[in-house]
Design an enzyme around this catalytic site. Structure first.
Site, PDB file in Angstrom:
ATOM      1  N   LYS A 178       0.844  -1.200   0.000  1.00 32.20           N
ATOM      2  CA  LYS A 178       0.000   0.000   0.000  1.00 32.20           C
ATOM      3  C   LYS A 178       0.878   1.249   0.000  1.00 32.20           C
ATOM      4  O   LYS A 178       2.061   1.179   0.342  1.00 32.20           O
ATOM      5  CB  LYS A 178      -0.888  -0.009   1.241  1.00 32.20           C
ATOM      6  CG  LYS A 178      -0.093  -0.035   2.534  1.00 32.20           C
ATOM      7  CD  LYS A 178      -0.983  -0.315   3.733  1.00 32.20           C
ATOM      8  CE  LYS A 178      -0.167  -0.326   5.010  1.00 32.20           C
ATOM      9  NZ  LYS A 178      -0.887  -0.910   6.123  1.00 32.20           N
ATOM     10  N   TYR A 192      13.504  32.151   4.644  1.00 33.46           N
ATOM     11  CA  TYR A 192      12.259  32.861   4.963  1.00 33.46           C
ATOM     12  C   TYR A 192      12.204  33.299   6.427  1.00 33.46           C
ATOM     13  O   TYR A 192      12.662  32.563   7.310  1.00 33.46           O
ATOM     14  CB  TYR A 192      11.054  31.957   4.700  1.00 33.46           C
ATOM     15  CG  TYR A 192      10.744  31.787   3.236  1.00 33.46           C
ATOM     16  CD1 TYR A 192      10.394  32.891   2.455  1.00 33.46           C
ATOM     17  CD2 TYR A 192      10.802  30.535   2.645  1.00 33.46           C
ATOM     18  CE1 TYR A 192      10.098  32.724   1.106  1.00 33.46           C
ATOM     19  CE2 TYR A 192      10.508  30.366   1.303  1.00 33.46           C
ATOM     20  CZ  TYR A 192      10.162  31.469   0.535  1.00 33.46           C
ATOM     21  OH  TYR A 192       9.880  31.308  -0.788  1.00 33.46           O
TER      22      TYR A 192
HETATM   23  C1  PLP Z   1      -0.256  -1.748   6.919  1.00 39.15           C
HETATM   24  C2  PLP Z   1      -0.880  -2.932   7.428  1.00 39.15           C
HETATM   25  C3  PLP Z   1      -0.116  -4.060   7.779  1.00 39.15           C
HETATM   26  C4  PLP Z   1       1.376  -4.073   7.775  1.00 39.15           C
HETATM   27  O1  PLP Z   1       1.872  -3.553   8.974  1.00 39.15           O
HETATM   28  P1  PLP Z   1       3.432  -3.434   9.244  1.00 39.15           P
HETATM   29  O2  PLP Z   1       3.544  -2.974  10.637  1.00 39.15           O
HETATM   30  O3  PLP Z   1       3.940  -2.458   8.269  1.00 39.15           O
HETATM   31  O4  PLP Z   1       3.984  -4.784   9.020  1.00 39.15           O
HETATM   32  C5  PLP Z   1      -0.779  -5.209   8.126  1.00 39.15           C
HETATM   33  N1  PLP Z   1      -2.130  -5.253   8.163  1.00 39.15           N
HETATM   34  C6  PLP Z   1      -2.901  -4.183   7.871  1.00 39.15           C
HETATM   35  C7  PLP Z   1      -4.370  -4.301   7.936  1.00 39.15           C
HETATM   36  C8  PLP Z   1      -2.295  -2.987   7.498  1.00 39.15           C
HETATM   37  O5  PLP Z   1      -3.051  -1.931   7.201  1.00 39.15           O
END
Ligand code: PLP
Length: 819
Positions: free
Chosen positions: A489, A714
């Site tokens: 993601k 700035y």
């Molecule tokens: C992002 C996510 C993960 C992965 O988590 P990590 O701590 O990055 O391993 C697992 N399950 C769900 C539902 C997530 O949204």
């Protein structure tokens, strides 16, 4: 490479194997350990090696690639493939090593064995450059130095070779004697013994002692006394020894190390006289590796003058393939490492792994393989390119051009690189993946420059090997049979999209997960065929989700009903994933809704529950272990209840990265691996065992000297009380370098110095206080790397690595490296 020639019957005899064959007289040239990389199947034998997975599982793939010869340990496969030859052994890895030992014994060439914590591959490649004029050299490909890599390296030895240079790497005790037996080095080189990778050893002494076993039978041992302090001098290996040091008395005692422009000038005492040399490098690691090569040349009997002449011509070796964006939507794979058949095969595998465009072009210079005639060589290359489904070849060089007829697909030939460059404006390159691979003297750098988009000077480098290493690390932690869903993601936590998904698909993860439908659609368009879960499926995207066969997370009755409505009358058993809220209180079903959910699911043949899952809120934190246990228990109860009504068993999963590390009992049927892939796991002290995947670099645009009392940026936030020097770099908050880093909070590495940000961060630029440091426009500024870590950056602005990673904006170019 002519490759050894053994009949399968001879190999069976060497291995003392039980046999079941159709034809024992088949000729074997190649040893295959990975069913994805097959060169010439009819002359290959596949070893079913087991590591995280049982190697026998890949027999099917290898068979599909026309391999018919196998070394196995499990006899049950024999009857499944009646047209194949099988050698049955007790241990497939031991058999591979035994074969290499036998092969090695057939030759009495001079051999150099190299081990140490760092620098093995560079020293090996440089010795190759330094000694190629005097020997016909066989060497380990890339960094093939493991229990598997060493036998494959030694297998390449053929009758004409006069020198072998092999590297050996180990990670635990009792590994080196196998490698020593295979390599049998006459000359031994110890590079350095770092603190790194000490995992498999109880102490530094144990690690050193194990490494030195490589040289137990060597005639000559080349080393630095600084790296062997744990072992008494009388216990050092080698009938003769040659030492080098820049800190203490040694055979080659380096007295001066002086950087001059991009070079480094060295002076030393050797046999009571002062000698000197110039290395064409200035970084610390290269200088040390250069010293090792200097010592080796002298120890081998070269004069100081000869050594100096050769050392100054050394060139950088990049062992990495580089994947970057090209002109006209092309993807460019740049491989300037070496030009021989085995590295061509590796590059072609990468081309196929990154199958971003259906059209694949290879721009190839002619190759040189000693002892091989052109017809034979180009016939093999033509077969290889056809087998790897290359659509077009652009051949450069008069030799390759002569064999144009061998290539039965679109081709173009040029006599030399100049001719190509002149013709370039008239050539077509569009929506294709292009592999650029040429021998050094063809200067293919010019070609990749023409093909590559101009890189904005801020670049996020992604080391794909490190990512695979991290994947293997977690694979070793999950129980056999437990599947892995890789979380890609948010552009794979900022690292890319289809490039990462392609890599993960190639390395056979079981599932991918994205946040939104459009991320999943982009992956499908790039040819990803793995199942993909979409965690926030918007109703407006249902049609697209179905069209691209993405699998929605169902977290409420409403969304389930509208998804059922979106499915057509023809859809049934459409894969969905049910999310349980076990304590996160974000999305998901809770207990009271389970009955209605079960009834709805049971009544509808339109959907099939692929998995039931939940998410842990604090899997990394010991203080919340009680709560985590409650989450796991609650998840179990609800999932069981659902499964009982459904009447079939979906996959159950709850663990994220830290869950894998800390909750082995909560792996269920699958784990969801996220940030661990990218090199972070707050359940591991200092991310121990993980490799750094990402490096963010930018460039100095201008350097200014300021008077006392002047201000920077700035709102005059940056005050130079005593004046000094500032450097402006090309990264700002629009690139994801947030304003929280302003006014001394953030730091960057410039020419080896950690320097603070001065003033506020601008949209596209940042100013650094570089007072007292030698900096000029064009120099590199490192925002984060393995030394100046993302962990540190996160700490500086009171956030977590996840946010630092995903903040890096899309305008920052991603460049991928692969060895
Ligand atoms: C992002 C996510 C993960 C992965 O988590 P990590 O701590 O990055 O391993 C697992 N399950 C769900 C539902 C997530 O949204």
């Amino acid at each position: 490479m002519q490759n050894p020639i053994y009949t399968l019957a001879k190999i069976a005899e060497i291995l003392n194997a039980d046999t079941k064959w159709v034809d024992g007289e088949v000729i074997i040239h190649y040893l295959v350990i990975d069913s994805r990389s097959v060169l010439v199947p009819e002359h290959s034998v596949f070893f079913a090696l087991s590591s995280h997975r049982d190697g026998h599982e890949f027999i099917k793939d290898a068979y599909a690639k026309d391999i018919r010869n196998f070394v196995i340990t499990d006899a049950k496969y024999v009857n499944q493939y009646p047209d194949c030859n099988f050698l049955l052994v007790d241990d497939a890895l031991a058999a591979l090593q035994q074969l290499a030992i036998y092969h090695r014994k057939q030759f009495d060439l001079k051999t150099i064995g190299i081990t140490g914590s760092n620098g093995k591959t560079i020293v090996k490649e440089w010795l190759y450059q330094l000694l190629a004029a005097d020997f016909s050299i066989v060497k380990s490909p890339k960094s093939y130095n493991s229990q598997i890599g060493v036998p494959l390296s030694v297998w390449q030895i053929e009758a004409d070779d006069t020198l072998g240079i092999f590297e050996a790497g180990i990670s635990a005790v009792n590994e080196m004697q196998h490698l020593a037996e295979i390599i049998r080095p006459e000359i031994g080189i110890l590079t350095n013994i770092g603190e790194a990778h000490a995992e498999g050893f109880s102490s530094k002494k144990e690690k050193l002692t194990e490494k030195l076993k490589l040289f137990a039978a060597s005639d000559l041992f080349i080393y630095s006394p600084e790296y062997v302090t744990e072992v008494s001098t009388k216990d050092l290996p080698g009938k003769q020894k040659f030492s080098w040091s820049s800190k203490q008395v040694a055979d080659l005692q380096i007295t001066t190390v002086e950087p001059i422009e991009g070079n480094c000038y060295l002076r030393a005492i050797y046999q009571n006289t002062e000698i000197e040399c110039m290395l064409p490098f200035k970084d610390k690691a290269s200088i040390e590796n250069g010293m090792i090569c200097w010592a080796t040349l002298l120890a081998l009997g070269y004069t100081p003058e000869q050594a100096d002449l050769r050392l100054e011509k050394l060139s950088h070796v990049s062992m990495r393939l580089e994947l970057k964006n090209g002109i006209n939507q092309c993807s460019i794979i740049d491989d300037s490492y070496s030009a021989d058949i085995s590295s061509l095969a590796i590059a072609l595998d990468f081309l196929n792994q990154q199958n971003q465009h259906p059209k694949k072009t290879v721009i190839l210079s002619e190759l040189f393989e000693t002892g091989r005639d052109d017809l034979d060589l180009y016939t093999e290359i033509a077969e290889l390119l056809a087998q790897k489904k290359v659509s077009r070849l652009i051949g450069i060089g008069t030799h390759i051009s002569r064999y144009a007829d061998l290539f039965k697909f679109e081709t173009q030939f040029f006599d030399d690189t100049n001719a190509f460059v002149e013709a370039f404006p008239g050539l077509q390159f569009n929506h294709e993946t292009i592999l650029v691979k040429g021998a050094r003297r063809f200067e293919f750098g010019r070609i990749s420059k023409l093909l590559t988009q101009k890189i904005h000077d801020t670049v996020l480098e992604i080391d794909l090997n490190a990512m695979v290493g991290n994947l293997q690390f977690y694979r070793s932690k999950v129980k056999p049979g437990v599947k892995i869903m890789a979380m890609v993601k948010a552009f794979s936590y900022g690292s890319g999209s289809f490039e990462i998904a392609n890599l993960l698909q190639f390395h056979k993860v079981d599932y991918l997960a994205v946040a939104y439908a459009d991320e999943g659609i982009a992956l499908r368009k790039a040819g990803i065929t793995l199942p993909i879960m979409v965690m926030s499926p918007e109703e407006s995207a249902f049609e697209a989700i179905i069209k691209h066969r993405l699998e929605p997370e169902i977290y409420s009755l409403e969304i389930l009903n509208s998804f059922l409505n979106a499915l057509s009358d023809y859809d049934f058993d459409y894969p969905i994933h049910v999310k349980i809220d076990s304590g996160m209180h974000r999305l998901g079903f809770d207990r009271p809704e389970i009955d209605s959910l079960s009834i709805l699911l049971k009544d509808s043949a339109r959907v099939k529950v692929q998995s039931i899952f939940s998410h842990l809120v604090a899997s990394d934190a010991a203080e919340h272990d009680g709560f985590t246990q409650q989450q796991i228990d609650k998840f179990k109860i609800i999932a069981d209840q659902l499964v009982a009504i459904l009447g079939y068993k979906p996959l159950l999963h709850i663990s994220n990265t830290s869950g894998i590390s800390r909750w082995p009992e909560a792996q269920f049927d699958m784990v969801r691996l996220g940030i661990g892939l990218y090199g972070f796991d707050s359940a591991l002290a200092n991310n121990r065992g993980l490799q750094t995947v990402m490096v963010l670099k930018t460039t100095v645009t201008q350097v200014k000297t300021l008077e006392p009392g002047e201000t920077v940026g700035y709102s005059r936030k940056g005050m130079m009380q005593n004046g000094g020097k500032i450097a402006t770099v090309k990264i700002g908050y629009a690139d994801g370098y947030t304003r929280y880093f302003g006014n001394g909070v953030g730091k960057m590495l410039v020419n080896g110095h950690l320097v603070p940000v001065i003033g506020s961060i601008c949209m596209d630029m940042t100013m650094l206080d570089v007072s007292g440091i030698d900096v000029k426009p064009g120099d590199e500024a490192i925002v984060f790397n393995q030394e100046h870590t993302i962990m540190q950056l996160a700490k500086d602005i009171n956030t977590i690595p996840y946010e630092i990673l995903t903040n890096i904006s899309q305008r920052v170019k991603r460049v991928y490296f692969y060895e």
